[in-house]
Scaffold this active site. Structure first.
Site, PDB file in Angstrom:
ATOM      1  N   ARG A 153      13.864  29.886  99.015  1.00  0.00           N
ATOM      2  CA  ARG A 153      14.373  29.054 100.107  1.00  0.00           C
ATOM      3  C   ARG A 153      13.319  28.869 101.201  1.00  0.00           C
ATOM      4  NH1 ARG A 153      19.528  31.259 102.551  1.00  0.00           N
ATOM      5  NH2 ARG A 153      20.164  31.691 100.412  1.00  0.00           N
ATOM      6  N   ARG A 193      15.636  16.399 106.964  1.00  0.00           N
ATOM      7  CA  ARG A 193      16.847  16.595 106.197  1.00  0.00           C
ATOM      8  C   ARG A 193      18.103  16.067 106.893  1.00  0.00           C
ATOM      9  NH1 ARG A 193      20.867  17.990 104.207  1.00  0.00           N
ATOM     10  NH2 ARG A 193      21.356  19.916 103.134  1.00  0.00           N
ATOM     11  N   ARG A 216      16.197  25.491 106.380  1.00  0.00           N
ATOM     12  CA  ARG A 216      16.529  25.289 107.792  1.00  0.00           C
ATOM     13  C   ARG A 216      15.705  26.136 108.745  1.00  0.00           C
ATOM     14  NH1 ARG A 216      19.703  21.649 108.783  1.00  0.00           N
ATOM     15  NH2 ARG A 216      20.916  20.826 107.066  1.00  0.00           N
ATOM     16  N   TYR A 275      30.920  29.093  90.413  1.00  0.00           N
ATOM     17  CA  TYR A 275      31.256  28.048  91.384  1.00  0.00           C
ATOM     18  C   TYR A 275      32.254  27.053  90.802  1.00  0.00           C
ATOM     19  CZ  TYR A 275      27.620  29.527  94.662  1.00  0.00           C
ATOM     20  OH  TYR A 275      26.867  30.235  95.561  1.00  0.00           O
ATOM     21  N   ASP A 322      19.172  22.178  93.957  1.00  0.00           N
ATOM     22  CA  ASP A 322      20.333  23.052  94.107  1.00  0.00           C
ATOM     23  C   ASP A 322      20.872  23.363  92.717  1.00  0.00           C
ATOM     24  OD1 ASP A 322      22.466  23.934  96.404  1.00  0.00           O
ATOM     25  OD2 ASP A 322      23.456  23.510  94.494  1.00  0.00           O
TER      26      ASP A 322
END
Lengths: 353, 353
Positions: free
Chosen positions: B27, B40, B31, B153, B76
């Site tokens: 990652r 983004r 952010r 998920y 992702d």
């Protein structure tokens, strides 16, 4: 049947053959039970703990319903910190919340020594009631949060995924960290000691979140304090079994065992046989059915329970005496009590001598 | 300095002496970087991934800023399931959300085979752009979610703590579970294969949440499928290193390694030296600085990085060639990029031959 004086939990905790493999569940008193929800209502758990009649009743409910082999005091790991006025509550649906987290030396003043008789007389009322009311073969378990897990709530101020502030304190102000841990060691020892003096017959130290630490951090910042808890309690109560438990602690098990418990609690990740391979054939363990399997219905739960019992089998096919059956974590609130009841029946019947 | 053709990441991944210990961060495009937030904006990550210019730019940003030794495709793990129309999105602040979770056989029809060239041409555009623009000594890493983590998920419908529905499916309808896992194996192999054919030079299979499984469940319900991913990719790309990574997987590491990766990713819980003691002295590892230590400032982060490097030291004081430096988990969004930059500098300078 075993003689009436047999206490399966205490026998197994000492590695001695018991009438059957004892079974109880972490968080067996909880929202999974309709009779719990009826007594408890809404509001903070800390308020319910302050009502000895309610706290005793909540502790007894799962003993009545399931016939488990141990009762665990209905309490919460933040009770001592709350009682000395640190400023921490348990928010329903969230968990422990401290509006002013522990961040520097001045916060030590908010965390004085814990005096159970003066600070939490209601807890000891509850313990004495339970010692009177519980069947002789169902011991009451004292419990307390381990210094690290309590510290993490005080320092983070709320449940955390990263333990960012806690780890920062360890590494940037280690003297403050150790002072905090020493204070929480006193809290744990005083809390458990007072429960034992008033009728509890064994104890569990919950270091639920220690598994988030690297082994190096655990060794340096946590181990000496958890070891001090077990050492001090052994000096005061040499014959009283103590359990050490955390979630996701596979990488720390040798160290958690070295801290001095009689019984090592396992979550569902580490097989019982593997724990004995690593820590010795005589290891007494508690665990370790995955609580998620209990959510999948009776058939899956019983299949899982049989696998746990099989994992506790010796090479000659006999069962190892040093096993207390439990889930690998607390009972999930959405658990069907009938499934847990079936698990208790299976464990006790399948293992009766 | 090493010759221009040296690629530290690939050397280390093969256990060969590298010009320096390569370093990248899971990652690393995220952010924590102001330039990331500028490109983004808000909205689903899945939309950003569909814009090749943006996705390539986001992938390149940490390479420019930090000088890391690998780029990881900005993507992702739910991209294939989303692309075949299963009905899953990534909700900002929450994570993957499937309004209609995968619960029975009819749901298999919503999860057809994944054809990367037809279903995600934008991903391959991004990969080709990156293969052109990246420095020759900074390989692009392909990635995909491992079958279990993607399945969790799809089945839960949202991030879970208990994996209740997933474990129930394993134990009550195992044929359906295995059919789902076989389909997701095809997705992972097709996704990684297409990235490798278009310019990626190594890959990582993320089984982020496998650590929530008991070893028995992992062996029965997950291992064969993850092994199939590595086996099929090795047949197609025999010289391409593959990394296998999960969080809290200390109890599964032997099995995750047996699944066939070239490199075993470690979170911060398991010491590197301990992993080699368990799985062999030649084990090539990736990891494993605790990302929480990076949040504690440069001094603590560098102390932690030095400890990781020391943990990779052989008995004669030399460093083990088989080490790719990384965090033990993804970069936390609140991380100060200057701290990560200091870590990269330390690792590369301290290990330059």
């Amino acid at each position: 049947m075993a003689p009436a004086t047999s206490v399966p939990f205490l026998d197994a905790a000492r590695g001695q053959p018991a009438a059957h493999t004892p079974v109880w569940f972490m968080r067996q008193a909880g929202r999974s039970l309709p009779e719990y929800r009826a007594v408890r209502g809404e509001g903070s758990i800390l308020d319910a703990i302050k009502r000895p009649d309610d706290a005793a009743e909540l502790t007894l409910q799962p003993v009545r319903r399931y016939g488990v082999d141990a009762a665990v005091l209905y309490s919460d790991i933040v009770v001592p910190a709350h009682a000395v006025g640190f400023g921490i509550d348990v928010a329903p649906g969230t968990g422990p919340v401290a509006p002013e987290p522990f961040r520097d030396h001045t916060d030590l003043h908010r965390l004085r020594e814990f005096e159970p008789e003066a600070d939490t007389p209601y807890v000891l009322d509850t313990v004495r009631t339970l010692a009177r009311e519980l069947p002789a073969n169902v011991p009451l378990l004292a419990f307390a949060g381990a210094p690290f897990t309590v510290a993490s709530y005080l320092v983070e101020g709320r449940p955390s995924r990263t333990y960012e502030h806690t780890k920062r304190m360890m590494h940037t102000v280690p003297a403050l960290w150790h002072a905090l841990m020493e204070r929480l060691t006193q809290h744990a020892v005083a809390s458990i000691g007072s429960q034992l003096r008033n009728g509890a017959r064994a104890f569990q130290l919950f270091d639920s979140w220690a598994g988030n630490l690297s082994r190096a951090d655990y060794d340096q910042f946590v181990f000496p304090h958890s070891q001090a808890v077990f050492t001090q309690l052994r000096e005061q109560f040499p014959d009283t079994p103590g359990i050490h438990f955390g979630i996701g602690c596979d990488h720390l098990l040798e160290r958690m065992y070295a801290a001095g418990p009689t019984v090592l609690g396992l979550d569902w990740r580490t097989p019982i046989s593997e724990a004995r391979r690593r820590m010795g054939a005589d290891l007494v363990v508690q665990g370790n059915l995955d609580p998620a399997l209990v959510l999948a219905g009776t058939e899956v739960a019983l299949e899982g329970a049989r696998a746990v019992l099989a994992d506790n089998t010796l090479a000659d096919g006999s069962r190892h005496p040093g096993h207390i059956f439990n889930l690998g974590h607390g009972v999930n609130p959405s658990t069907n009590p009938d499934v847990l009841h079936a698990v208790v029946d299976l464990v006790q019947k399948a293992t009766t001598r």
